[in-house]
Design a protein around this motif. Structure first.
Motif, PDB file in Angstrom:
ATOM      1  N   GLN A 207     -80.788  91.260  -4.390  1.00 11.77           N
ATOM      2  CA  GLN A 207     -80.281  92.588  -4.081  1.00 11.77           C
ATOM      3  C   GLN A 207     -81.389  93.416  -3.430  1.00 11.77           C
ATOM      4  OE1 GLN A 207     -77.905  94.567  -7.199  1.00 11.77           O
ATOM      5  NE2 GLN A 207     -78.345  92.748  -8.438  1.00 11.77           N
TER       6      GLN A 207
ATOM      7  N   TYR B 266     -75.647  91.221 -15.217  1.00 14.53           N
ATOM      8  CA  TYR B 266     -74.341  90.592 -15.014  1.00 14.53           C
ATOM      9  C   TYR B 266     -74.471  89.331 -14.151  1.00 14.53           C
ATOM     10  CZ  TYR B 266     -72.868  95.239 -16.478  1.00 14.53           C
ATOM     11  OH  TYR B 266     -72.702  96.414 -17.172  1.00 14.53           O
ATOM     12  N   ASP B 267     -73.635  88.341 -14.442  1.00  6.94           N
ATOM     13  CA  ASP B 267     -73.661  87.092 -13.672  1.00  6.94           C
ATOM     14  C   ASP B 267     -73.459  87.341 -12.185  1.00  6.94           C
ATOM     15  OD1 ASP B 267     -74.116  85.566 -15.935  1.00  6.94           O
ATOM     16  OD2 ASP B 267     -71.992  85.112 -16.244  1.00  6.94           O
ATOM     17  N   TRP B 268     -72.524  88.245 -11.836  1.00  3.64           N
ATOM     18  CA  TRP B 268     -72.257  88.493 -10.422  1.00  3.64           C
ATOM     19  C   TRP B 268     -73.461  89.116  -9.713  1.00  3.64           C
ATOM     20  CZ3 TRP B 268     -72.658  93.483  -8.772  1.00  3.64           C
ATOM     21  CH2 TRP B 268     -72.488  94.499  -9.718  1.00  3.64           C
ATOM     22  N   GLU B 269     -74.327  89.821 -10.455  1.00  2.00           N
ATOM     23  CA  GLU B 269     -75.529  90.404  -9.852  1.00  2.00           C
ATOM     24  C   GLU B 269     -76.576  89.328  -9.551  1.00  2.00           C
ATOM     25  OE1 GLU B 269     -76.739  94.653 -11.319  1.00  2.00           O
ATOM     26  OE2 GLU B 269     -76.306  93.401 -13.076  1.00  2.00           O
ATOM     27  N   ARG B 270     -76.522  88.240 -10.265  1.00  2.00           N
ATOM     28  CA  ARG B 270     -77.555  87.219 -10.172  1.00  2.00           C
ATOM     29  C   ARG B 270     -77.199  86.113  -9.178  1.00  2.00           C
ATOM     30  NH1 ARG B 270     -81.296  88.358 -13.253  1.00  2.00           N
ATOM     31  NH2 ARG B 270     -82.211  86.300 -13.405  1.00  2.00           N
ATOM     32  N   GLN B 271     -76.123  86.314  -8.423  1.00  2.00           N
ATOM     33  CA  GLN B 271     -75.712  85.328  -7.434  1.00  2.00           C
ATOM     34  C   GLN B 271     -76.643  85.297  -6.225  1.00  2.00           C
ATOM     35  OE1 GLN B 271     -73.154  83.156  -7.875  1.00  2.00           O
ATOM     36  NE2 GLN B 271     -72.935  84.021  -9.919  1.00  2.00           N
ATOM     37  N   GLN B 272     -77.191  86.446  -5.881  1.00  5.56           N
ATOM     38  CA  GLN B 272     -78.098  86.535  -4.735  1.00  5.56           C
ATOM     39  C   GLN B 272     -79.020  87.739  -4.908  1.00  5.56           C
ATOM     40  OE1 GLN B 272     -75.525  86.905  -1.382  1.00  5.56           O
ATOM     41  NE2 GLN B 272     -75.062  89.042  -1.743  1.00  5.56           N
TER      42      GLN B 272
END
Length: 116
Positions: A26, A18-24
């Protein structure tokens, strides 16, 4: 069969579909069981066994520089990394991450691999 283990090891990496997972990056939790080489630990010399401190540092460093979409590919990467650097005949690895799905504490994968 004798093993060393690293359970609850935290490592940061960029992972997710998901795009939101790839923001920073984990934080993942790794549980790693590594079978010791036969007769490789019969004395009190660290050079004759697998140094789990160095293994932990290597995995963390490598994952910090990587980018994965799937936990499956990350787990395979870690397994191959361990086989490349350490004389273990077998390992088991469990990788989990939290906060991905609503009402699910963690998601993850567990693999077991043998040296080819």
């Amino acid at each position: 069969m004798d093993k060393i283990f690293l359970h609850g090891m935290k490592a940061d990496t960029l992972i997710g579909v998901y795009d939101w997972e790839r923001q920073q990056k984990q934080t993942l939790i790794l549980d790693l069981d590594v079978v010791l080489p036969e007769n490789g630990h019969q004395d009190d010399n660290i050079e004759h066994t697998i140094h789990y401190g160095e293994m932990c540092q290597l995995i963390r460093q490598e994952l910090a520089d990587c980018d994965f979409k799937l936990l499956e590919s990350l787990a395979e990467f870690v397994a191959q990394l361990v086989f490349e650097h350490y004389p273990t005949p077998q390992l088991r690895l469990r990788v989990s991450k939290a906060g991905v799905l609503p009402d699910v504490r963690e998601v993850g994968i567990e693999i077991e691999r043998y040296r080819a």
